[in-house]
Write a protein that holds these residues in place. Structure first.
Motif, PDB file in Angstrom:
ATOM      1  N   ILE A 146       0.861  -1.182   0.000  1.00  0.00           N
ATOM      2  CA  ILE A 146       0.000   0.000   0.000  1.00  0.00           C
ATOM      3  C   ILE A 146       0.900   1.237   0.000  1.00  0.00           C
ATOM      4  CG2 ILE A 146      -1.955   1.141   1.104  1.00  0.00           C
ATOM      5  CD1 ILE A 146      -2.462  -1.805   0.341  1.00  0.00           C
ATOM      6  N   PRO A 147       0.764   2.130  -0.971  1.00  0.00           N
ATOM      7  CA  PRO A 147       1.714   3.240  -1.079  1.00  0.00           C
ATOM      8  C   PRO A 147       1.587   4.230   0.080  1.00  0.00           C
ATOM      9  CG  PRO A 147      -0.117   3.574  -2.583  1.00  0.00           C
ATOM     10  CD  PRO A 147      -0.277   2.181  -2.024  1.00  0.00           C
ATOM     11  N   PRO A 148       2.661   4.905   0.425  1.00  0.00           N
ATOM     12  CA  PRO A 148       2.599   5.907   1.500  1.00  0.00           C
ATOM     13  C   PRO A 148       1.685   7.076   1.159  1.00  0.00           C
ATOM     14  CG  PRO A 148       4.726   5.981   0.365  1.00  0.00           C
ATOM     15  CD  PRO A 148       4.023   4.759  -0.127  1.00  0.00           C
ATOM     16  N   THR A 149       1.360   7.247  -0.124  1.00  0.00           N
ATOM     17  CA  THR A 149       0.468   8.323  -0.559  1.00  0.00           C
ATOM     18  C   THR A 149      -0.992   7.876  -0.618  1.00  0.00           C
ATOM     19  OG1 THR A 149       0.905   7.696  -2.860  1.00  0.00           O
ATOM     20  CG2 THR A 149       2.280   9.443  -1.907  1.00  0.00           C
ATOM     21  N   HIS A 150      -1.284   6.690  -0.085  1.00  0.00           N
ATOM     22  CA  HIS A 150      -2.642   6.129  -0.169  1.00  0.00           C
ATOM     23  C   HIS A 150      -3.688   7.069   0.424  1.00  0.00           C
ATOM     24  CE1 HIS A 150      -6.008   3.394   0.139  1.00  0.00           C
ATOM     25  NE2 HIS A 150      -6.011   3.486   1.456  1.00  0.00           N
TER      26      HIS A 150
ATOM     27  N   GLU B 280      -5.152   2.666  -5.469  1.00  0.00           N
ATOM     28  CA  GLU B 280      -4.306   3.399  -6.402  1.00  0.00           C
ATOM     29  C   GLU B 280      -3.711   2.437  -7.435  1.00  0.00           C
ATOM     30  OE1 GLU B 280      -4.695   6.038  -2.850  1.00  0.00           O
ATOM     31  OE2 GLU B 280      -4.191   3.928  -3.108  1.00  0.00           O
ATOM     32  N   TRP B 281      -4.411   2.289  -8.563  1.00  0.00           N
ATOM     33  CA  TRP B 281      -3.924   1.431  -9.637  1.00  0.00           C
ATOM     34  C   TRP B 281      -2.822   2.159 -10.413  1.00  0.00           C
ATOM     35  CZ3 TRP B 281      -5.394  -3.551 -10.163  1.00  0.00           C
ATOM     36  CH2 TRP B 281      -6.575  -3.958  -9.527  1.00  0.00           C
TER      37      TRP B 281
ATOM     38  N   PHE C 202      -0.728   0.587  -5.610  1.00  0.00           N
ATOM     39  CA  PHE C 202      -0.883  -0.765  -5.072  1.00  0.00           C
ATOM     40  C   PHE C 202      -0.081  -1.698  -5.979  1.00  0.00           C
ATOM     41  CE2 PHE C 202      -4.037   0.968  -2.487  1.00  0.00           C
ATOM     42  CZ  PHE C 202      -4.733   0.017  -1.737  1.00  0.00           C
ATOM     43  N   VAL C 203       0.774  -2.516  -5.397  1.00  0.00           N
ATOM     44  CA  VAL C 203       1.538  -3.489  -6.173  1.00  0.00           C
ATOM     45  C   VAL C 203       1.681  -4.768  -5.359  1.00  0.00           C
ATOM     46  CG1 VAL C 203       2.850  -1.743  -7.453  1.00  0.00           C
ATOM     47  CG2 VAL C 203       3.779  -2.680  -5.320  1.00  0.00           C
TER      48      VAL C 203
END
Length: 363
Positions: A83-87, A93-94, A105-106
């Motif tokens: 989960i990105p820190p910018t979520h 976030e695709w 997201f990866v």
């Protein structure tokens, strides 16, 4: 007679127009490209959410992915979702370009298990507790979409318990509504068997979060468990949430009657502005689905709580995921969880509280 004929004609024109609009929505959605979970190197500032998966999807022979076709039995694996820190709360976030763990997201790691007991051992490693959140996705969902949704829910609600996705073989295509309804019947034995495994030990519990057509699957599995006489398993279900359930209300009543005493808490989240369920109602004969009933007291059972999230709708995803995509709804739910008593389930312990922006009813 002329007036009646004109009235009938106008009503018919309105109905045809509605059908044309619904058909246009389906075609537009069918033409839109579907996104897929992608691997990327981890980012030190990102949050990793392990998502465990039990799926009845057949392994796609064109590559190492689980596809849309059905298989007998289940595959088991783990995917670590970054989960990105910018979520932003409520969003997935695709990637819009090459996947980047700093913004998207990866998937950073996967592991396939050849036996269900190995998945359970990994899931319970490190003192994770004995309660599992089981997410059952809805119609028109791919495996990637469902994995990311569970990771987003766990993140936004700060859920510590292990999260397991039951991914039944949805066609992942808006034109596959009937196929998906058949897949629900195909998958109910597998879901019942999975719940049996997850609650095999004394003290084991599961909390079920089912969305859309996944609610139909969940009710069918619970009905089947009840008819088999396994009340012990039902007693180990620490709560049920049916979110935007795509179920005929009459069918739900009969399913609940067959189950008998429902697991507690038993919650139904509705949104009257849910355009996806409005379309479903047209497809199934224009009868409103359970997730868009007009009044929260239409479910005439004392052991069911209905909560109306219409006031918190924000238009995201056709208002079909409001409780987990609307930042306002997530804030309300997190507030309730924070104020709840320590008894009962760790997740959504007590949803019977009524807040000004959310209507709740218990009969």
């Amino acid at each position: 007679m002329a007036e009646h004929g004109q009235t009938f004609g106008a009503g018919r024109q309105t109905l045809v127009l509605r059908w044309m609009c619904c058909a246009a929505m389906v075609l537009l959605a069918a033409c839109a490209p579907r996104v897929t979970a992608m691997r990327a190197a981890p980012d030190p500032a990102a949050t990793i959410q392990p998502v465990f998966v039990a799926t009845g999807r057949k392994l796609d022979q064109t590559g190492p992915i689980f596809g849309l076709e059905r298989k007998e039995g289940l595959h088991y694996f783990r995917a670590d979702i970054s989960i990105p820190p910018t979520h932003q709360v409520g969003r997935i976030e695709w990637p819009e370009g090459p996947p980047d763990a700093a913004t998207d997201f990866v998937v950073t790691r996967t592991e396939v298990f050849d036996r269900p007991d190995r998945l359970l051992a990994d899931m319970r490693r490190g003192g994770a507790g004995t309660e599992t959140l089981v997410y059952i996705h809805g119609y028109n969902n791919t495996l990637s979409e469902a994995m990311y949704r569970l990771a987003q829910i766990k993140t936004d609600f700060d859920i510590d318990m292990p999260g397991l996705l039951f991914s039944w073989p949805s066609a992942g295509d808006p034109r596959g509504y009937i196929y998906d309804r058949d897949s629900v019947l195909y998958a109910r034995d597998d879901l019942a068997a999975l719940l049996t495994r997850l609650t095999a030990r004394p003290g084991d519990k599961v909390f079920l979060l089912a969305h859309s057509m996944g609610a139909q699957l969940t009710m069918e599995a619970l009905r089947q468990i009840a008819l088999s006489g396994d009340r012990t398993l039902l007693s180990r279900i620490s709560g049920v949430v049916l979110m935007s359930p795509d179920i005929d209300p009459d069918v739900f009543q009969r399913q609940a009657e067959a189950i008998g005493k429902l697991p507690q808490p038993f919650l139904i989240f509705i949104t009257k502005a849910d355009r996806a369920l409005t379309l479903s109602g047209f497809i199934t004969g224009r009868k409103p689905r359970l997730g868009v009933i007009d009044a929260v007291d239409e479910v005439e059972r004392p052991d069911v709580t209905v909560i109306d999230f219409t006031a918190l709708s924000d238009g995201e995803a056709y208002n079909h995921y409001v409780p987990v995509t609307s930042p306002a709804a997530i804030s309300v739910l997190n507030g309730i969880i924070g104020q709840a008593s320590q008894g009962g389930s760790v997740f959504l312990r007590d949803m019977t509280l009524a807040l000004p922006s959310v209507k709740a009813a218990r009969r």
